[in-house]
Design an enzyme around this catalytic site. Structure first.
Site, PDB file in Angstrom:
ATOM      1  N   ASP A  58       0.850  -1.203   0.000  1.00  0.00           N
ATOM      2  CA  ASP A  58       0.000   0.000   0.000  1.00  0.00           C
ATOM      3  C   ASP A  58       0.875   1.239   0.000  1.00  0.00           C
ATOM      4  OD1 ASP A  58      -3.237   0.100   1.115  1.00  0.00           O
ATOM      5  OD2 ASP A  58      -2.154   1.968   0.851  1.00  0.00           O
ATOM      6  N   ASN A  59       0.395   2.301  -0.671  1.00  0.00           N
ATOM      7  CA  ASN A  59       1.149   3.566  -0.624  1.00  0.00           C
ATOM      8  C   ASN A  59       0.519   4.542   0.370  1.00  0.00           C
ATOM      9  OD1 ASN A  59      -1.139   4.476  -1.899  1.00  0.00           O
ATOM     10  ND2 ASN A  59      -0.090   5.522  -3.563  1.00  0.00           N
ATOM     11  N   ASP A  83       4.302   1.966  -4.008  1.00  0.00           N
ATOM     12  CA  ASP A  83       3.317   2.472  -4.971  1.00  0.00           C
ATOM     13  C   ASP A  83       3.274   1.513  -6.155  1.00  0.00           C
ATOM     14  OD1 ASP A  83       2.016   3.877  -7.078  1.00  0.00           O
ATOM     15  OD2 ASP A  83       2.376   5.736  -5.970  1.00  0.00           O
ATOM     16  N   LYS A 116      -3.159   6.221 -13.760  1.00  0.00           N
ATOM     17  CA  LYS A 116      -1.896   5.467 -13.729  1.00  0.00           C
ATOM     18  C   LYS A 116      -2.001   4.262 -12.793  1.00  0.00           C
ATOM     19  CE  LYS A 116       1.324   9.267 -14.625  1.00  0.00           C
ATOM     20  NZ  LYS A 116       2.268  10.192 -13.974  1.00  0.00           N
ATOM     21  N   THR A 117      -2.598   4.465 -11.624  1.00  0.00           N
ATOM     22  CA  THR A 117      -2.700   3.367 -10.653  1.00  0.00           C
ATOM     23  C   THR A 117      -3.464   2.186 -11.251  1.00  0.00           C
ATOM     24  OG1 THR A 117      -2.555   4.838  -8.754  1.00  0.00           O
ATOM     25  CG2 THR A 117      -3.653   2.737  -8.385  1.00  0.00           C
ATOM     26  N   TYR A 170     -11.700   7.191 -13.190  1.00  0.00           N
ATOM     27  CA  TYR A 170     -11.911   5.943 -12.433  1.00  0.00           C
ATOM     28  C   TYR A 170     -12.616   4.905 -13.315  1.00  0.00           C
ATOM     29  CZ  TYR A 170     -13.590   3.021  -8.493  1.00  0.00           C
ATOM     30  OH  TYR A 170     -13.869   2.000  -7.626  1.00  0.00           O
ATOM     31  N   LYS A 174     -10.774   1.586 -14.789  1.00  0.00           N
ATOM     32  CA  LYS A 174     -11.194   0.245 -14.356  1.00  0.00           C
ATOM     33  C   LYS A 174     -11.608  -0.607 -15.563  1.00  0.00           C
ATOM     34  CE  LYS A 174     -11.068   0.235  -9.713  1.00  0.00           C
ATOM     35  NZ  LYS A 174     -10.310  -0.734  -8.904  1.00  0.00           N
ATOM     36  N   TYR A 184      -4.141 -10.477 -20.714  1.00  0.00           N
ATOM     37  CA  TYR A 184      -3.110 -11.331 -20.087  1.00  0.00           C
ATOM     38  C   TYR A 184      -3.609 -12.771 -19.950  1.00  0.00           C
ATOM     39  CZ  TYR A 184       0.643  -8.054 -19.044  1.00  0.00           C
ATOM     40  OH  TYR A 184       1.711  -7.193 -19.157  1.00  0.00           O
ATOM     41  N   HIS A 206     -12.984   5.293   6.099  1.00  0.00           N
ATOM     42  CA  HIS A 206     -12.317   6.496   6.582  1.00  0.00           C
ATOM     43  C   HIS A 206     -13.365   7.554   6.922  1.00  0.00           C
ATOM     44  CE1 HIS A 206      -9.489   9.774   6.850  1.00  0.00           C
ATOM     45  NE2 HIS A 206      -8.507   8.907   6.742  1.00  0.00           N
TER      46      HIS A 206
HETATM   47  P1  NAD Z   1      -9.803   2.469  -0.031  1.00  0.00           P
HETATM   48  O1  NAD Z   1      -9.497   3.824  -0.556  1.00  0.00           O
HETATM   49  O2  NAD Z   1     -10.125   2.330   1.413  1.00  0.00           O
HETATM   50  O3  NAD Z   1      -8.614   1.442  -0.358  1.00  0.00           O
HETATM   51  C1  NAD Z   1      -7.779   1.538  -1.462  1.00  0.00           C
HETATM   52  C2  NAD Z   1      -6.358   1.258  -0.996  1.00  0.00           C
HETATM   53  O4  NAD Z   1      -5.463   1.319  -2.113  1.00  0.00           O
HETATM   54  C3  NAD Z   1      -5.862   2.290   0.028  1.00  0.00           C
HETATM   55  O5  NAD Z   1      -5.264   1.623   1.108  1.00  0.00           O
HETATM   56  C4  NAD Z   1      -4.856   3.117  -0.776  1.00  0.00           C
HETATM   57  O6  NAD Z   1      -3.882   3.700   0.050  1.00  0.00           O
HETATM   58  C5  NAD Z   1      -4.321   2.079  -1.740  1.00  0.00           C
HETATM   59  N1  NAD Z   1      -3.734   2.660  -2.955  1.00  0.00           N
HETATM   60  C6  NAD Z   1      -4.266   3.618  -3.752  1.00  0.00           C
HETATM   61  N2  NAD Z   1      -3.423   3.891  -4.768  1.00  0.00           N
HETATM   62  C7  NAD Z   1      -2.329   3.072  -4.622  1.00  0.00           C
HETATM   63  C8  NAD Z   1      -1.125   2.892  -5.337  1.00  0.00           C
HETATM   64  N3  NAD Z   1      -0.847   3.618  -6.430  1.00  0.00           N
HETATM   65  N4  NAD Z   1      -0.244   1.972  -4.884  1.00  0.00           N
HETATM   66  C9  NAD Z   1      -0.489   1.252  -3.768  1.00  0.00           C
HETATM   67  N5  NAD Z   1      -1.614   1.391  -3.043  1.00  0.00           N
HETATM   68  C10 NAD Z   1      -2.539   2.286  -3.467  1.00  0.00           C
HETATM   69  O7  NAD Z   1     -10.992   1.900  -0.926  1.00  0.00           O
HETATM   70  P2  NAD Z   1     -11.823   0.536  -0.804  1.00  0.00           P
HETATM   71  O8  NAD Z   1     -13.235   0.920  -0.645  1.00  0.00           O
HETATM   72  O9  NAD Z   1     -11.195  -0.366   0.167  1.00  0.00           O
HETATM   73  O10 NAD Z   1     -11.647  -0.057  -2.275  1.00  0.00           O
HETATM   74  C11 NAD Z   1     -10.775  -1.139  -2.563  1.00  0.00           C
HETATM   75  C12 NAD Z   1     -10.933  -1.558  -4.013  1.00  0.00           C
HETATM   76  O11 NAD Z   1     -12.274  -1.979  -4.252  1.00  0.00           O
HETATM   77  C13 NAD Z   1     -10.621  -0.453  -5.013  1.00  0.00           C
HETATM   78  O12 NAD Z   1      -9.932  -1.001  -6.115  1.00  0.00           O
HETATM   79  C14 NAD Z   1     -11.983   0.014  -5.440  1.00  0.00           C
HETATM   80  O13 NAD Z   1     -11.963   0.549  -6.739  1.00  0.00           O
HETATM   81  C15 NAD Z   1     -12.801  -1.259  -5.352  1.00  0.00           C
HETATM   82  N6  NAD Z   1     -14.227  -0.973  -5.136  1.00  0.00           N
HETATM   83  C16 NAD Z   1     -14.691  -0.566  -3.913  1.00  0.00           C
HETATM   84  C17 NAD Z   1     -16.039  -0.273  -3.747  1.00  0.00           C
HETATM   85  C18 NAD Z   1     -16.611   0.168  -2.417  1.00  0.00           C
HETATM   86  O14 NAD Z   1     -17.796   0.480  -2.329  1.00  0.00           O
HETATM   87  N7  NAD Z   1     -15.820   0.193  -1.349  1.00  0.00           N
HETATM   88  C19 NAD Z   1     -16.921  -0.396  -4.833  1.00  0.00           C
HETATM   89  C20 NAD Z   1     -16.405  -0.793  -6.065  1.00  0.00           C
HETATM   90  C21 NAD Z   1     -15.062  -1.096  -6.208  1.00  0.00           C
HETATM   91  N1  UDP Z   2       6.661  -6.605 -13.542  1.00  0.00           N
HETATM   92  C1  UDP Z   2       6.706  -6.444 -12.175  1.00  0.00           C
HETATM   93  N2  UDP Z   2       7.089  -7.519 -11.403  1.00  0.00           N
HETATM   94  C2  UDP Z   2       7.428  -8.719 -11.951  1.00  0.00           C
HETATM   95  C3  UDP Z   2       7.374  -8.868 -13.346  1.00  0.00           C
HETATM   96  C4  UDP Z   2       6.988  -7.783 -14.123  1.00  0.00           C
HETATM   97  O1  UDP Z   2       6.394  -5.388 -11.638  1.00  0.00           O
HETATM   98  O2  UDP Z   2       7.751  -9.627 -11.189  1.00  0.00           O
HETATM   99  C5  UDP Z   2       6.262  -5.466 -14.367  1.00  0.00           C
HETATM  100  C6  UDP Z   2       7.320  -5.099 -15.388  1.00  0.00           C
HETATM  101  O3  UDP Z   2       8.051  -4.006 -14.879  1.00  0.00           O
HETATM  102  C7  UDP Z   2       6.530  -4.729 -16.609  1.00  0.00           C
HETATM  103  C8  UDP Z   2       5.097  -5.156 -16.339  1.00  0.00           C
HETATM  104  O4  UDP Z   2       5.125  -5.829 -15.098  1.00  0.00           O
HETATM  105  O5  UDP Z   2       6.524  -3.332 -16.777  1.00  0.00           O
HETATM  106  C9  UDP Z   2       4.539  -6.052 -17.407  1.00  0.00           C
HETATM  107  O6  UDP Z   2       5.322  -7.221 -17.482  1.00  0.00           O
HETATM  108  P1  UDP Z   2       5.357  -8.089 -18.825  1.00  0.00           P
HETATM  109  O7  UDP Z   2       6.267  -9.230 -18.586  1.00  0.00           O
HETATM  110  O8  UDP Z   2       3.984  -8.382 -19.272  1.00  0.00           O
HETATM  111  O9  UDP Z   2       5.907  -7.052 -19.885  1.00  0.00           O
HETATM  112  P2  UDP Z   2       7.375  -6.661 -20.320  1.00  0.00           P
HETATM  113  O10 UDP Z   2       8.267  -6.727 -19.104  1.00  0.00           O
HETATM  114  O11 UDP Z   2       7.729  -7.656 -21.356  1.00  0.00           O
HETATM  115  O12 UDP Z   2       7.205  -5.274 -20.829  1.00  0.00           O
END
Ligand code: NAD
Ligand code: UDP
Ligand code: UDP
Length: 316
Positions: A58-59, A83, A116-117, A170, A174, A184, A206
């Site tokens: 988690d970040n 992250d 990005k996430t 979002y 998704k 994949y 929260h």
């Molecule tokens: P939340 O915000 O409490 O949890 C999300 C977690 O992801 C947090 O701990 C956050 O710090 C972490 N996170 C965010 N970006 C990150 C990153 N780049 N790298 C690492 N960690 C990261 O939300 P939640 O309600 O627990 O949701 C969890 C999952 O379920 C999400 O993917 C959400 O889209 C999905 N979801 C939830 C609901 C709901 O009603 N709670 C509904 C539909 C989908």
């Molecule tokens: N990756 C990772 N952990 C692993 C293996 C891959 O984070 O143990 C990441 C890697 O950095 C890449 C992505 O997953 O950007 C996709 O991997 P894939 O093998 O599909 O693609 P490629 O490395 O050939 O671009």
């Protein structure tokens, strides 16, 4: 409801709850991205109590250490500050990929980062799974249906999403995550599971989450007016968090790779929710209507036939 909150307290007491003993053959190493969040932390509890090894990544954007603090130091648990937009190299058997902000104010705070996430982060998770041969469960969302023209929503419905609206960072990210999971699966043979999660509530949301359940409860407890956005005729269907995590674990351990709705079909208008919460909490709050938010889905209710048939799951 009150009794279910109490059950949870009993199930997860202070430090190091008693975990089941699993022999080496049955014990899995399980990665949970977003494991310090609301849903993720309940999944951490369930899988550790079942006797598995759990690594939470988690970040801490919206998650908190406090959600998993009762496990910190336990020999089956590891918490990594990372992250998911950056590559991650660990060895695991299963991955629950939950990392993503989930509440509209949180995912709209930095839309580019949300994209990005859910895209780059999901590629990293799938690349990791491909390398180590792990199974991946993606936390997708009912938001892939957008403002739905089909009601209730079945998994066959393709959705109705504005690609440039405020929710798009979002919803569309998704949708791409689902597309990536499928690519994949088909191209690389990665075993994937896709859960389309509907609105969920429960302990550890929260206090500043910004979603309707915590907002209304907080406003009612503080004696402030309960703020309904728009005319309050829009609907949602809420499930309790432990029902959701039961469904996620059943789906992960099934052989089913198509998307599955996980939600409670009990549908109410937002005005009704305001009245229910006002009635339960009491106090001097009124209910006020504020401006509607842009692209707010007008109705939402899962068709859970598939979850029932494929997983034997339904909310308790
Ligand atoms: P939340 O915000 O409490 O949890 C999300 C977690 O992801 C947090 O701990 C956050 O710090 C972490 N996170 C965010 N970006 C990150 C990153 N780049 N790298 C690492 N960690 C990261 O939300 P939640 O309600 O627990 O949701 C969890 C999952 O379920 C999400 O993917 C959400 O889209 C999905 N979801 C939830 C609901 C709901 O009603 N709670 C509904 C539909 C989908
Ligand atoms: N990756 C990772 N952990 C692993 C293996 C891959 O984070 O143990 C990441 C890697 O950095 C890449 C992505 O997953 O950007 C996709 O991997 P894939 O093998 O599909 O693609 P490629 O490395 O050939 O671009
Ligand atoms: N909502 C509301 N008041 C609030 C927060 C949300 O009326 O303080 C409404 C929101 O406009 C939506 C519904 O409640 O129609 C559910 O919103 P939430 O943000 O909880 O989740 P969503 O299902 O929209 O992702």
């Amino acid at each position: 409801l009150e009794s279910r909150f109490k059950d949870l307290e009993v199930q997860v007491p202070k430090k190091y709850p008693d975990v089941r003993f699993l022999n080496y053959k049955d014990r899995k190493r399980i990665l949970i991205t977003g494991g310090a969040g609301f849903v993720g932390s309940h999944l951490v509890d369930k899988l550790l109590l079942e006797g598995h090894e759990v690594i939470a990544v988690d970040n801490f954007f919206t998650g908190r250490k406090r959600n998993v603090e009762h496990w910190i130091g336990h020999h089956n648990f590891e918490l990594i500050n990372h992250d998911i937009v950056n590559p991650l190299f660990i060895e695991v058997d299963q991955i629950y990929h939950l990392a993503s902000p989930a509440s509209p104010p949180h995912y709209m705070f930095n839309p580019v980062k949300t994209i990005k996430t859910n895209t780059v982060g999901t590629i990293n998770v799938l690349g990791l799974a491909k390398r180590v041969g792990a199974r991946v469960l993606l936390a997708s969302t009912s938001e892939v249906y957008g403002d739905p023209e089909v009601h209730p929503q079945t998994e066959a419905y393709w959705g109705h999403v504005n690609p440039i609206g405020p929710r798009a960072c979002y919803d569309e990210a998704k949708r791409v995550a689902e597309t990536l999971a499928f690519a994949y699966l088909q191209q690389e043979g990665v075993p994937v599971r896709i859960s389309r999660i509907f609105n969920t509530y429960g302990p550890r949301m929260h206090i500043n989450d910004g979603r309707v359940v915590s907002n209304f409860i907080l406003q009612a407890l503080q004696g402030q007016d309960i703020t309904v956005y728009g005319n309050g005729a829009q609907t949602r269907s809420f499930q309790f968090v432990t029902d959701l995590v039961d469904g996620l674990v059943l789906l992960m351990n099934s052989n089913f790779s198509q998307p599955v709705n996980i939600g409670n079909p009990d549908e109410h208008t937002i005005d009704e929710f305001a009245q229910i919460i006002h009635g339960m909490v009491g106090g001097g709050s009124g209910v006020v209507h504020k401006a509607a938010v842009e692209d707010d889905p007008r109705r939402r209710k899962p068709d859970i036939t598939r979850a029932r048939e494929q997983l034997g799951w339904r909310p308790l």
